[in-house]
Design an enzyme around this catalytic site. Structure first.
Site, PDB file in Angstrom:
ATOM      1  N   GLY A 123       1.529  11.671   4.778  1.00  0.00           N
ATOM      2  CA  GLY A 123       0.391  12.201   5.526  1.00  0.00           C
ATOM      3  C   GLY A 123      -0.916  11.624   5.039  1.00  0.00           C
ATOM      4  O   GLY A 123      -1.970  12.241   5.158  1.00  0.00           O
ATOM      5  N   SER A 180       0.820  -1.211   0.000  1.00  0.00           N
ATOM      6  CA  SER A 180       0.000   0.000   0.000  1.00  0.00           C
ATOM      7  C   SER A 180       0.860   1.269   0.000  1.00  0.00           C
ATOM      8  O   SER A 180       1.841   1.365   0.737  1.00  0.00           O
ATOM      9  CB  SER A 180      -0.893   0.006   1.241  1.00  0.00           C
ATOM     10  OG  SER A 180      -1.635   1.199   1.299  1.00  0.00           O
ATOM     11  N   CYS A 236      -1.937   4.352  12.278  1.00  0.00           N
ATOM     12  CA  CYS A 236      -2.350   5.746  12.377  1.00  0.00           C
ATOM     13  C   CYS A 236      -2.618   6.113  13.830  1.00  0.00           C
ATOM     14  O   CYS A 236      -3.009   5.267  14.624  1.00  0.00           O
ATOM     15  CB  CYS A 236      -3.625   5.989  11.601  1.00  0.00           C
ATOM     16  SG  CYS A 236      -3.736   5.044  10.106  1.00  0.00           S
ATOM     17  N   LYS A 246      -2.681  -4.923   9.338  1.00  0.00           N
ATOM     18  CA  LYS A 246      -1.283  -4.582   9.058  1.00  0.00           C
ATOM     19  C   LYS A 246      -0.614  -4.039  10.310  1.00  0.00           C
ATOM     20  O   LYS A 246      -1.000  -2.988  10.831  1.00  0.00           O
ATOM     21  CB  LYS A 246      -1.221  -3.556   7.926  1.00  0.00           C
ATOM     22  CG  LYS A 246       0.196  -3.206   7.506  1.00  0.00           C
ATOM     23  CD  LYS A 246       0.197  -2.521   6.170  1.00  0.00           C
ATOM     24  CE  LYS A 246       1.599  -2.120   5.759  1.00  0.00           C
ATOM     25  NZ  LYS A 246       1.583  -1.417   4.473  1.00  0.00           N
TER      26      LYS A 246
HETATM   27  C1  LIG Z   1       5.590   6.421   0.071  1.00  0.00           C
HETATM   28  C2  LIG Z   1       4.962   5.362   0.910  1.00  0.00           C
HETATM   29  C3  LIG Z   1       3.601   5.425   1.211  1.00  0.00           C
HETATM   30  C4  LIG Z   1       3.001   4.454   2.013  1.00  0.00           C
HETATM   31  N1  LIG Z   1       1.676   4.519   2.282  1.00  0.00           N
HETATM   32  C5  LIG Z   1       1.077   3.527   3.023  1.00  0.00           C
HETATM   33  C6  LIG Z   1      -0.323   3.518   3.253  1.00  0.00           C
HETATM   34  O1  LIG Z   1      -1.056   4.370   2.770  1.00  0.00           O
HETATM   35  N2  LIG Z   1      -0.850   2.525   4.036  1.00  0.00           N
HETATM   36  C7  LIG Z   1      -0.067   1.543   4.573  1.00  0.00           C
HETATM   37  O2  LIG Z   1      -0.568   0.657   5.260  1.00  0.00           O
HETATM   38  N3  LIG Z   1       1.256   1.508   4.345  1.00  0.00           N
HETATM   39  C8  LIG Z   1       1.846   2.479   3.580  1.00  0.00           C
HETATM   40  N4  LIG Z   1       3.204   2.431   3.348  1.00  0.00           N
HETATM   41  C9  LIG Z   1       4.001   1.335   3.918  1.00  0.00           C
HETATM   42  C10 LIG Z   1       4.245   0.247   2.887  1.00  0.00           C
HETATM   43  O3  LIG Z   1       3.064  -0.335   2.469  1.00  0.00           O
HETATM   44  C11 LIG Z   1       5.170  -0.846   3.483  1.00  0.00           C
HETATM   45  O4  LIG Z   1       4.545  -1.408   4.623  1.00  0.00           O
HETATM   46  C12 LIG Z   1       6.521  -0.305   3.899  1.00  0.00           C
HETATM   47  O5  LIG Z   1       6.964   0.653   2.963  1.00  0.00           O
HETATM   48  C13 LIG Z   1       7.577  -1.389   4.050  1.00  0.00           C
HETATM   49  O6  LIG Z   1       7.802  -2.066   2.854  1.00  0.00           O
HETATM   50  P1  LIG Z   1       9.012  -1.704   1.825  1.00  0.00           P
HETATM   51  O7  LIG Z   1      10.245  -1.635   2.645  1.00  0.00           O
HETATM   52  O8  LIG Z   1       8.995  -2.790   0.822  1.00  0.00           O
HETATM   53  O9  LIG Z   1       8.653  -0.373   1.236  1.00  0.00           O
HETATM   54  C14 LIG Z   1       3.793   3.406   2.531  1.00  0.00           C
HETATM   55  C15 LIG Z   1       5.156   3.342   2.215  1.00  0.00           C
HETATM   56  C16 LIG Z   1       5.748   4.299   1.419  1.00  0.00           C
HETATM   57  C17 LIG Z   1       7.198   4.203   1.119  1.00  0.00           C
END
Ligand SMILES: Cc1cc2nc3c(=O)[nH]c(=O)nc-3n(C[C@H](O)[C@H](O)[C@H](O)COP(=O)(O)O)c2cc1C
Ligand SMILES: Cc1cc2nc3c(=O)[nH]c(=O)nc-3n(C[C@H](O)[C@H](O)[C@H](O)COP(=O)(O)OP(=O)(O)OC[C@H]3O[C@@H](n4cnc5c(N)ncnc54)[C@H](O)[C@@H]3O)c2cc1C
Ligand SMILES: Cc1cc2nc3c(=O)[nH]c(=O)nc-3n(C[C@H](O)[C@H](O)[C@H](O)COP(=O)(O)OP(=O)(O)OC[C@H]3O[C@@H](n4cnc5c(N)ncnc54)[C@H](O)[C@@H]3O)c2cc1C
Ligand SMILES: Cc1cc2nc3c(=O)[nH]c(=O)nc-3n(C[C@H](O)[C@H](O)[C@H](O)COP(=O)(O)O)c2cc1C
Ligand code: FES
Ligand code: FES
Lengths: 263, 313, 313, 263
Positions: C81, C30, C139, C174
């Site tokens: 945000g 996400s 959150c 999550k």
């Molecule tokens: C730019 C960005 C936006 C994200 N927005 C959300 C979100 O809206 N909801 C959520 O549950 N996690 C969000 N995440 C977390 C990611 O889904 C993921 O859990 C986290 O980045 C770890 O995985 P990665 O290391 O592969 O990026 C976001 C991550 C990034 C980098």
């Protein structure tokens, strides 16, 4: 001051066989004080990934020219990057590190190198050769997967006037089989010392052979390392007497009998 | 600290940690600098703010079986298992060299019970050259089911009190980052009498070898350190700085003088260089040089101007 | 899952998350894959196990002022945000494209109160194409003083129950890594009825600009993601796998098929590719290909053979 | 399919001025569809550090040869590494990304580039020049710190048959001062459009000038970016009407009046 961290120039890069590379550095400070069996740690790349230095045995030095060589096989990301280093590039070397081989009489020495364990053997052989009187030189047994890997290295030992007994996994050169077979066949006397470096199973076999025949045996072992200088305690090597030694500072060369071989 | 007159051209790098005055804010992190001697060829040890030695326990410990370390993206995991010579041999074998250096020596201590921490502190009391004690509370409390002291504010406070009662020198409590709210533990140890807090210790992590289907560490899990963890460390230092009044020692991925000064802006009075020592054994001295150059260039009155000077809003 | 006959030469990559069957274990994380359409030039979207969309709230949110992102060592911090179009516009504007893709669409939801979570779940109930809901509990709970739902097992359970009651599709909760013991929260949400857990969300971190003496993010702190956090994520997945019986979705720094399979060995039934999508927009499909190649080479009966297959001891 | 991720060969690397480098890639897919004002994201290094791609405006394309150029200044680690990329190396490019300039009549266009904001202006100028009939070409104003930085670039515009009005901070070439001074002095009519790229203060000044003189103004803005394709929402640009646009997908070119200039 006996250890140095230096940016040194890569002056030669040779592909010895497929995925086997030899690099020559202009590193006079380290080359001058280095002893056979010691190693250097090389920083790879400019970023923080890969983060840690990689350890390599000193393969050869030419103190007069101030050069130092390493010989390595590409096995992962660090060695891959290093294999592509360009002549003229500056790399950071740390060394010489660790305790090397304890040199006995050249005529009573048998050097056994397997795979990339051959790397430190050339440096060791050349020191023995320098010390030898009346042409009495050590015996040398080298093993590898095939002749392609072994042949270019044998030449270096022969250039020192040393005869090499070869063993290959595929029989393409010398004995078809293990270096231990060769070692067994040459019947060293009990006053001999075996100096060995190679994969752990090979070292274990040599140790057991020497134990049986009551021959002194020094082995150079590998371990994952972070600092290379006794600070991180990462490079633990289990001891027969219990507890651990540290490959980087107590070794990498050990009396085989001091180590725990059955893990 | 009341700054005394500086020599001309000299920059004022002095900071204080409790009653301990340091010539500069740069220490070495426990477990990453051995007992200092290992680095004598690379670092002018007398130029460091302080040397923090490998964690010392009551009895010697052999540590974990290998593999003990593994590289990760911009970091490394270690599961050394707190191998050390024990407090008695530390005092007899290591302290003579260390105390002759003329820099403050901070002894990092660890135990499996409050009692053990207390006993180590007693043995170290009055030992020549011990300038401060850093209490590593990331170890599991064997008496309380193996939960780390550092994750429970009450246990953290109990350890702090026990050490503090047996100690003339400043006591720095080293906080674990593996908690929901680091400020709670920080406040607890401050109330229990800690003279300073240092943070962060390693994050708990793991690495797996797909080929062998085994963990890459014999211990399965290990502590993550290096540049990878710097953002987490910086955040925790900043958070703790908002709630404690005692000095903070910032730790985590510090590789350059810039890194160190960022920690100071976040609220650290001093810093420790850890994993970076493995890559560049001169890292700690380079950080001192870099800070000095910055203070000179920016014409700061003192490096202390940086402490907590982050502009927010 | 009862494997049906596979076509010859085809490898069995199917996994299940509750009642949801996936053609392979690879999802997008996400917030890192937009609403999937952004990637249509780079990825054959129909080849993914599932698409997880950007977190959706009840009302649209504008998000934080810039700078919102900053690179760190082998990672990045973000403080977006939670900018999003809100659940209604999501359903009207984004779902038609998504549901036409023919891959399961998992909607990530977030709220400031239990009530908000519940209302979003109600709106999504019965929406064509919504295959599962992923509940982001990282959150802050505005009604409870801003402490994140994910750090308190009771609040996490309350959110889970509220969503679950209003939901026909599987509910994946999550988990936040910013806790002392992730297994406690995992167990709590399992008991509250979660069909699966996904972990980890980002670690809280911070970056500072020495020159300006300001935080590099307008929001001061942000979430750390990318390869840097993989060791922490792998450890938490492994820990959670020891205590829950529901499926686990592994997340954190996954860049290659090897990474993904390491998470499966640690106990994950599926994985999510996050930050890697920014560097290589084809990353998610590459991971599918890599896993397929591995399963074929190693002649595994099914990718499911990897789940929890770590050899310890 | 209008966006591509391609490993492309670096075919030329030119140092234009101190710390200013121009790279030419053989990237036919991207070059063919690129529009002025669009950009590419380039992956730097082979490791995961630096992790993110770096965005660069498309400076010029030669569709017939399939080449694409970027022009950049070394400001940090990524651009430093890129400046040292070797001809023949393969780099991963992602693009073309974003929305470019909306081209009006060539004779009613005034291009204003400051610093590295000059980069996209050359591509824009050449498109205008291609579209222009009867030799009616746009006006071009370029600014930089000094003549050393500006001179080599002016040549490229002149090669297109365009006259350049120059401004330098140190007065070493053209007007001693800002591009806005020059813009003010040339008195464009209200049916003109200003196309501008450069540092934010420059863009703000141009916007205000255009606002006062009731001239349409398009600006290309910068922002920190992770994905470059609208997925991460990292590249927020505050809007006058409230809320944010995304520089990578809604921009980088915006109508100046839509943005919030007083932050
Ligand atoms: C730019 C960005 C936006 C994200 N927005 C959300 C979100 O809206 N909801 C959520 O549950 N996690 C969000 N995440 C977390 C990611 O889904 C993921 O859990 C986290 O980045 C770890 O995985 P990665 O290391 O592969 O990026 C976001 C991550 C990034 C980098
Ligand atoms: C004292 C010492 C001397 C050495 N001398 C030589 C030499 O002369 N020639 C040579 O080819 N190799 C030598 N090695 C091994 C060499 O250090 C590793 O092959 C190298 O570090 C691998 O780096 P990489 O990034 O390519 O591999 P990685 O991607 O890090 O790992 C690939 C594989 O290599 C193994 N490996 C990684 N680091 C080490 C290490 N420090 N020791 C052993 N295995 C490791 C890993 O477990 C993995 O299986 C020596 C090792 C030590 C400890
Ligand atoms: C759409 C777009 C087009 C661009 N076109 C060009 C161009 O044609 N020529 C050119 O020289 N530069 C251009 N830039 C800026 C360029 O991307 C940055 O200079 C570059 O990413 C810096 O990378 P670095 O690793 O060298 O710097 P870092 O070490 O990452 O940072 C050094 C400094 O550069 C700033 N910076 C870093 N990334 C960006 C970014 N994405 N945008 C703006 N500032 C940044 C940092 O805040 C810091 O102050 C463009 C940026 C965008 C968003
Ligand atoms: C190999 C190694 C051993 C460590 N041993 C100790 C120790 O004995 N006591 C302790 O408090 N911290 C120990 N640490 C943690 C460091 O002191 C430091 O807190 C941590 O590594 C984070 O800093 P860094 O990222 O700069 O390394 C050790 C770290 C490493 C890498
Ligand atoms: S590698 Fe650090 S102690 Fe041996
Ligand atoms: S850079 Fe990711 S949305 Fe713009």
């Amino acid at each position: 001051m006996s250890q140095f961290q230096k940016k040194v120039e890569l002056v030669r890069s040779e592909v010895i066989a497929r995925d086997v590379v030899r690099l020559t550095f202009n590193a006079p400070e380290i080359a001058t004080v280095a002893l056979p069996g010691q190693f250097v740690m090389i920083q790879i790349g400019s970023g923080q990934d890969p983060l840690l230095r990689r350890p390599f045995s000193i393969h050869q030095t030419a103190s007069s020219e101030g050069t130092l060589q390493i010989l390595f096989k590409v096995v992962g990301r660090g060695t891959e990057l290093l294999a592509h280093a360009k002549v003229g590039e500056q790399l950071s070397l740390l060394g010489p590190l660790g305790k090397g081989f304890v040199l006995g009489e050249p005529g009573k020495a048998c050097l056994v190198g397997g795979g990339m364990g051959i790397a430190p053997m050339l440096f060791l052989a050349s020191r023995f050769q320098q010390q030898s009187k009346k042409g009495v030189v050590p015996k040398v047994i080298l093993g590898a997967r095939n002749s392609e890997e072994l042949l270019p290295l044998i030449g270096d030992f022969e250039a020192l006037g040393l005869e090499v007994l070869a063993a290959t996994d595929d029989g393409s050169l010398g004995h078809h089989g293990l270096v231990t077979d060769v070692l067994k066949s040459i019947n060293l006397g009990p006053d001999f010392t075996v100096y060995s470096c190679g994969p752990r199973p090979m070292l274990a076999a040599i140790h057991h052979l020497c134990l049986k025949e009551n021959i002194r045996c020094q082995v150079s072992v590998e371990s994952l390392m972070a600092c290379g200088m006794g600070a991180c305690l990462g490079c633990a090597v289990p001891l027969k007497a219990g507890g651990y030694a540290h490959a980087c500072s107590d070794g990498p060369v050990f009396e085989a009998g001091e180590l725990l071989w059955s893990l | 600290m009341e700054p005394v007159k500086m020599k001309k051209d000299e920059v004022d790098l002095r900071v204080t940690i409790g009653s301990l005055e340091l010539q500069n804010p740069v220490m070495t992190a426990s477990g990453t600098f051995g007992y200092a001697r290992e680095f004598e060829d690379f670092v002018d040890l007398r130029r460091l703010g302080a040397v923090v030695v490998k964690g010392i326990s009551l009895a010697p410990r052999a540590g974990n079986p290998p593999p003990r370390i593994v590289e990760t993206a911009c970091g490394m995991l270690n599961a050394i298992g707190l191998e050390n010579v024990g407090v008695d041999r530390f005092i007899s074998d290591k302290m003579p060299y260390l105390s002759a250096l003329g820099v403050p020596v901070i002894v990092n201590i660890l135990g499996d019970s409050v009692d053990e921490y207390q006993q180590i502190a007693e043995r170290l009391a009055g030992v020549q050259g011990v300038a401060a004690i850093e209490v590593n509370i990331s170890c599991p409390n064997v008496k309380m089911g193996g939960v780390a002291f550092g994750t429970d504010p009450k246990m953290a406070a109990a350890v702090t009190t026990a050490v503090k009662q047996n100690c003339q020198v400043p006591v720095i409590v080293k906080l674990s980052p593996n908690v929901t709210d680091v400020t709670v533990v920080a406040k607890a140890v401050q109330e229990a009498g800690a003279d300073a807090v240092s943070l962060i210790n390693t994050l708990i992590g793991m690495a797996i070898n797909l080929g062998s289907r085994r963990p890459r560490l014999a211990n399965i899990i290990g502590g993550l350190s290096g540049p990878a963890i710097k953002p987490v460390a910086l955040r925790m230092v900043y958070q703790v700085a908002q709630v404690v009044t005692i000095p903070i020692v910032g730790i985590g991925g510090i590789t350059t003088a810039e890194d160190a000064m960022e920690f100071m802006l976040a609220g650290a009075s001093a810093v420790q260089v850890g994993t970076a020592n493995f890559v560049n054994p001169k890292a700690s001295e380079d950080v001192v040089d870099g800070i000095a150059a910055y203070v000179r260039e920016q014409q700061l009155d003192s490096v202390r101007d940086l402490i907590g000077a982050l502009r927010v809003g």
